[in-house]
Design a protein around this motif. Sequence first.
Motif, PDB file in Angstrom:
ATOM      1  N   VAL A 209      41.957  15.887  35.465  1.00 43.29           N
ATOM      2  CA  VAL A 209      42.018  15.470  34.064  1.00 43.29           C
ATOM      3  C   VAL A 209      43.023  14.340  33.896  1.00 43.29           C
ATOM      4  O   VAL A 209      44.137  14.393  34.423  1.00 43.29           O
ATOM      5  N   ASP A 210      42.623  13.313  33.173  1.00 40.29           N
ATOM      6  CA  ASP A 210      43.524  12.198  32.851  1.00 40.29           C
ATOM      7  C   ASP A 210      44.347  12.595  31.628  1.00 40.29           C
ATOM      8  O   ASP A 210      43.890  12.466  30.488  1.00 40.29           O
ATOM      9  N   LEU A 211      45.553  13.064  31.858  1.00 39.44           N
ATOM     10  CA  LEU A 211      46.389  13.563  30.766  1.00 39.44           C
ATOM     11  C   LEU A 211      46.717  12.465  29.757  1.00 39.44           C
ATOM     12  O   LEU A 211      46.830  12.730  28.554  1.00 39.44           O
ATOM     13  N   ALA A 212      46.881  11.240  30.242  1.00 36.71           N
ATOM     14  CA  ALA A 212      47.244  10.143  29.349  1.00 36.71           C
ATOM     15  C   ALA A 212      46.144   9.835  28.339  1.00 36.71           C
ATOM     16  O   ALA A 212      46.406   9.285  27.268  1.00 36.71           O
TER      17      ALA A 212
ATOM     18  N   LEU B 108      37.187  21.019  35.524  1.00 36.38           N
ATOM     19  CA  LEU B 108      37.427  20.064  36.601  1.00 36.38           C
ATOM     20  C   LEU B 108      36.118  19.584  37.227  1.00 36.38           C
ATOM     21  O   LEU B 108      36.107  19.113  38.364  1.00 36.38           O
ATOM     22  N   LEU B 109      35.033  19.695  36.501  1.00 34.84           N
ATOM     23  CA  LEU B 109      33.732  19.336  37.051  1.00 34.84           C
ATOM     24  C   LEU B 109      33.589  17.838  37.315  1.00 34.84           C
ATOM     25  O   LEU B 109      32.730  17.419  38.081  1.00 34.84           O
ATOM     26  N   SER B 110      34.419  17.051  36.655  1.00 30.55           N
ATOM     27  CA  SER B 110      34.400  15.603  36.885  1.00 30.55           C
ATOM     28  C   SER B 110      35.671  15.137  37.588  1.00 30.55           C
ATOM     29  O   SER B 110      36.006  13.954  37.554  1.00 30.55           O
TER      30      SER B 110
ATOM     31  N   THR C  62      41.589  24.100  34.872  1.00 31.15           N
ATOM     32  CA  THR C  62      43.031  23.993  35.076  1.00 31.15           C
ATOM     33  C   THR C  62      43.740  24.165  33.745  1.00 31.15           C
ATOM     34  O   THR C  62      43.187  23.809  32.693  1.00 31.15           O
ATOM     35  N   LEU C  63      44.948  24.713  33.776  1.00 28.46           N
ATOM     36  CA  LEU C  63      45.761  24.846  32.580  1.00 28.46           C
ATOM     37  C   LEU C  63      46.623  23.595  32.465  1.00 28.46           C
ATOM     38  O   LEU C  63      47.443  23.303  33.341  1.00 28.46           O
ATOM     39  N   LEU C  64      46.425  22.858  31.391  1.00 29.78           N
ATOM     40  CA  LEU C  64      47.137  21.600  31.204  1.00 29.78           C
ATOM     41  C   LEU C  64      48.567  21.845  30.729  1.00 29.78           C
ATOM     42  O   LEU C  64      48.838  22.847  30.059  1.00 29.78           O
ATOM     43  N   PRO C  65      49.483  20.941  31.041  1.00 25.30           N
ATOM     44  CA  PRO C  65      50.839  21.053  30.493  1.00 25.30           C
ATOM     45  C   PRO C  65      50.783  20.973  28.971  1.00 25.30           C
ATOM     46  O   PRO C  65      49.965  20.234  28.404  1.00 25.30           O
ATOM     47  N   ARG C  66      51.616  21.731  28.321  1.00 24.13           N
ATOM     48  CA  ARG C  66      51.624  21.701  26.855  1.00 24.13           C
ATOM     49  C   ARG C  66      52.131  20.345  26.382  1.00 24.13           C
ATOM     50  O   ARG C  66      53.179  19.873  26.817  1.00 24.13           O
ATOM     51  N   GLN C  67      51.376  19.735  25.495  1.00 20.78           N
ATOM     52  CA  GLN C  67      51.693  18.407  24.991  1.00 20.78           C
ATOM     53  C   GLN C  67      52.520  18.481  23.708  1.00 20.78           C
ATOM     54  O   GLN C  67      52.522  19.506  23.012  1.00 20.78           O
ATOM     55  N   PRO C  68      53.247  17.408  23.369  1.00 20.82           N
ATOM     56  CA  PRO C  68      54.005  17.383  22.115  1.00 20.82           C
ATOM     57  C   PRO C  68      53.097  17.663  20.922  1.00 20.82           C
ATOM     58  O   PRO C  68      51.994  17.124  20.829  1.00 20.82           O
ATOM     59  N   GLY C  69      53.555  18.531  20.037  1.00 21.89           N
ATOM     60  CA  GLY C  69      52.765  18.882  18.858  1.00 21.89           C
ATOM     61  C   GLY C  69      51.829  20.045  19.061  1.00 21.89           C
ATOM     62  O   GLY C  69      51.191  20.499  18.112  1.00 21.89           O
ATOM     63  N   GLU C  70      51.712  20.538  20.280  1.00 23.31           N
ATOM     64  CA  GLU C  70      50.821  21.669  20.551  1.00 23.31           C
ATOM     65  C   GLU C  70      51.611  22.970  20.615  1.00 23.31           C
ATOM     66  O   GLU C  70      52.694  23.020  21.211  1.00 23.31           O
ATOM     67  N   ARG C  71      51.056  24.015  20.028  1.00 25.72           N
ATOM     68  CA  ARG C  71      51.699  25.330  20.081  1.00 25.72           C
ATOM     69  C   ARG C  71      51.412  26.048  21.387  1.00 25.72           C
ATOM     70  O   ARG C  71      52.220  26.834  21.865  1.00 25.72           O
TER      71      ARG C  71
ATOM     72  N   ALA D 187      40.184  29.253  37.851  1.00 26.63           N
ATOM     73  CA  ALA D 187      41.246  28.359  38.323  1.00 26.63           C
ATOM     74  C   ALA D 187      41.678  28.672  39.750  1.00 26.63           C
ATOM     75  O   ALA D 187      42.267  27.817  40.421  1.00 26.63           O
ATOM     76  N   GLU D 188      41.381  29.903  40.209  1.00 29.82           N
ATOM     77  CA  GLU D 188      41.882  30.342  41.516  1.00 29.82           C
ATOM     78  C   GLU D 188      40.755  30.580  42.524  1.00 29.82           C
ATOM     79  O   GLU D 188      40.958  31.241  43.542  1.00 29.82           O
ATOM     80  N   ARG D 189      39.577  30.017  42.258  1.00 28.43           N
ATOM     81  CA  ARG D 189      38.440  30.196  43.162  1.00 28.43           C
ATOM     82  C   ARG D 189      38.757  29.677  44.554  1.00 28.43           C
ATOM     83  O   ARG D 189      39.288  28.579  44.727  1.00 28.43           O
ATOM     84  N   SER D 190      38.388  30.445  45.567  1.00 29.10           N
ATOM     85  CA  SER D 190      38.594  29.998  46.945  1.00 29.10           C
ATOM     86  C   SER D 190      37.713  28.800  47.282  1.00 29.10           C
ATOM     87  O   SER D 190      38.053  27.986  48.140  1.00 29.10           O
ATOM     88  N   ALA D 191      36.571  28.693  46.579  1.00 30.54           N
ATOM     89  CA  ALA D 191      35.659  27.577  46.817  1.00 30.54           C
ATOM     90  C   ALA D 191      36.096  26.303  46.105  1.00 30.54           C
ATOM     91  O   ALA D 191      35.456  25.266  46.257  1.00 30.54           O
TER      92      ALA D 191
END
Length: 211
Positions: free
Chosen positions: A167-170, A162-164, A146-155, A137-141
């Motif tokens: 991320v489309d969170l929706a 991120l190769l594409s 990426t760490l996604l925001p915690r979604q409802p219902g997730e512990r 996640a912290e590569r200089s290149a």
Amino acid sequence: MTSCNVLTPIQVRVLGVLIEKERTVPDTYPLTLNSLLAGSNQKSSRDPVMELTESDLIHALDELKSEGWIADHLSGRVARYSQLFGKVLQIPSQSVAVLAILMLRGPQTAGELRNNCERLHRFSDISAIEAFLHELAERSAGALVTLLPRQPGEREPRWAHLLSGEVDLAALPTRSAAPDPSGLQARIEQLEADLAALQAEFAALKSQLGD
């Protein structure tokens, strides 16, 4: 060499399968087109599930080869394919394993990743895999995860590749089920997937001998 953050979903699936099969069924690697198709269209251990055709794969393989992500080899009259993923991105084998599982199974928590990575690379504990995730996640290149925001219902929050691109969170489904702590289901799914790949390889060999 093209930027790593432009891979299509099909290209991501192809690379993920090549990485996975190299480590789980090395006797059949590099993969034939039939084996690669079977691995790409598996119903288990894949998110999303795809229904790709040979034409889809050939197009993706041609693009990946032209950009240096894969190499092809001729074995008898059959073309086989291998991946150069770690070499292109200049990352260690542990990071390659983590990315492959994210590429094949979609966003996952660190605990899920550790369980699902077991046959590709065995991490001693969650902190070990988290160290590689943070490094990616912290590569200089350029960040590869990426760490996604915690979604409802997730512990716990999930990680995504991120190769594409971003991320489309929706578009991500929420989940309430807790990870399988034993990893038993993941191992069962992987064994089923490996069996399907071996069956495809056997069918291709039988066809060649019949010719």
